[in-house]
Design a protein around this motif. Structure first.
Motif, PDB file in Angstrom:
ATOM      1  N   ALA A   1     -21.305  34.607  22.623  1.00 18.48           N
ATOM      2  CA  ALA A   1     -21.619  33.765  23.927  1.00 18.48           C
ATOM      3  C   ALA A   1     -20.971  32.402  23.665  1.00 18.48           C
ATOM      4  O   ALA A   1     -20.629  31.537  24.729  1.00 18.48           O
ATOM      5  N   SER A   2     -20.603  32.135  22.353  1.00 12.43           N
ATOM      6  CA  SER A   2     -20.124  30.770  22.207  1.00 12.43           C
ATOM      7  C   SER A   2     -18.586  30.374  22.156  1.00 12.43           C
ATOM      8  O   SER A   2     -17.940  29.699  21.950  1.00 12.43           O
ATOM      9  N   VAL A   3     -17.861  31.762  22.621  1.00  5.54           N
ATOM     10  CA  VAL A   3     -16.425  31.733  22.656  1.00  5.54           C
ATOM     11  C   VAL A   3     -15.922  32.149  24.052  1.00  5.54           C
ATOM     12  O   VAL A   3     -17.094  33.085  24.699  1.00  5.54           O
TER      13      VAL A   3
ATOM     14  N   VAL B   1     -15.550  30.755  15.303  1.00  3.74           N
ATOM     15  CA  VAL B   1     -15.028  30.321  16.544  1.00  3.74           C
ATOM     16  C   VAL B   1     -13.716  29.705  16.713  1.00  3.74           C
ATOM     17  O   VAL B   1     -12.973  30.213  17.612  1.00  3.74           O
TER      18      VAL B   1
ATOM     19  N   GLN C   1     -25.093  35.460  19.908  1.00  2.00           N
ATOM     20  CA  GLN C   1     -24.722  34.132  19.985  1.00  2.00           C
ATOM     21  C   GLN C   1     -23.156  33.779  19.881  1.00  2.00           C
ATOM     22  O   GLN C   1     -22.749  32.959  20.543  1.00  2.00           O
ATOM     23  N   LEU C   2     -22.548  34.584  18.800  1.00  6.18           N
ATOM     24  CA  LEU C   2     -21.335  34.332  18.552  1.00  6.18           C
ATOM     25  C   LEU C   2     -20.380  34.605  19.821  1.00  6.18           C
ATOM     26  O   LEU C   2     -19.617  33.830  20.148  1.00  6.18           O
TER      27      LEU C   2
END
Ligand SMILES: [Zn+2]
Length: 264
Positions: free
Chosen positions: A51-53, A19, A48-49
């Motif tokens: 979506a998390s940035v 991230v 997921q990665l």
């Protein structure tokens, strides 16, 4: 704004700082990072990665290096997950798929056949859903082109392009862009630098392939997506145009093939 069209941001080499790496890249003007999957086990991780940035999107696919351990059932799972991912705006392509006829463990006849089978089945999934593909092509340019010509996915990117002008034209004719990155930063890479300088600018996209293919100023250290502007500056120098022009053109080119990609 820059786009890194190929970055394994989930790789263990980033030591849990994926991230932070994306944020660092964003601060350098990298507005989007495409994170390809390599095997079914990392499908949910790349999703997921991404979506998390703020600047992440992803692809789903089985990389040729993971084909030895892949089972036919993984293709069924891939098709299901692709269908489900169509509801996710961060899902942009099939990948990373392709053929690797360089690594010894992948070049025995039975393994070549298994690679070709997985490649073709994944091209069909891409075609069936109208998706572009992110392709790994190593010592396999003409075989990859043959199957892509037969199955016709909805365009895509030949990542880390290292072929001839004729092969480049064949990809362009199939609606593909060609990925250039750290390899062209080495002055001894005459052929790749000539391609980067002379191919139509509309055919080129930038990529890091981080943590791999580090540019000359990092080599052999770990590559990261924040290197894209400096890699782009090398392309600008090779072509005798401004970095701004390279940023605009390569980003537009990436958008032209990764049609689902939304850059904020
Ligand atoms: Zn890759």
């Amino acid at each position: 704004m820059w786009i890194d069209t190929h970055c394994h941001l989930d790789a263990h080499e980033f030591g849990g700082e994926s991230v932070e790496q994306a944020e660092k890249a964003r601060a350098q003007g990298v507005g989007m990072i495409v994170i390809p999957a390599v095997e079914t086990a990392n499908f949910s991780i790349v999703a997921q990665l991404a979506a998390s940035v703020d600047n992440g999107c992803y692809a789903l696919g089985i990389h040729p290096i993971y084909v030895p351990n892949a089972r036919e059932d993984d293709l069924r799972l891939l098709r299901e997950q692709v269908e489900a991912a169509l509801a996710d705006p961060r899902f942009v392509a099939l990948g990373e798929i392709g053929l690797d006829f360089f690594l010894p463990m992948l070049t025995e006849p039975a393994m070549r056949e298994k690679q070709i089978f997985f490649f073709r089945e994944q091209l069909k999934i891409a075609r069936d859903f109208g998706l572009p593909v992110l392709m790994h092509v190593r010592r396999s340019q003409d075989v990859v082109l043959k199957h892509a010509r037969q199955i016709r996915p909805n365009g895509g990117i030949a990542h880390a392009f290292n072929g001839s002008f004729q092969q480049a034209q064949a990809y362009i004719d199939l609606g593909f862009k060609l990925g250039f990155g750290g390899a062209m930063t080495f002055t001894r890479a005459l052929q790749i630098r000539r391609m980067a300088a002379e191919l139509p600018l509309e055919a080129i996209v930038l990529e890091t392939d981080a943590p791999d293919i580090s540019p000359s100023w990092i080599h052999p250290g770990r590559n990261s997506p924040d290197q894209i502007p400096r890699i782009g500056a090398v392309l600008a120098e090779l072509r005798g145009i401004s970095a701004q022009e390279v940023a605009e053109a390569t980003s537009a080119n990436a958008r032209a093939v990764l049609l689902r990609m939304k850059v904020s």
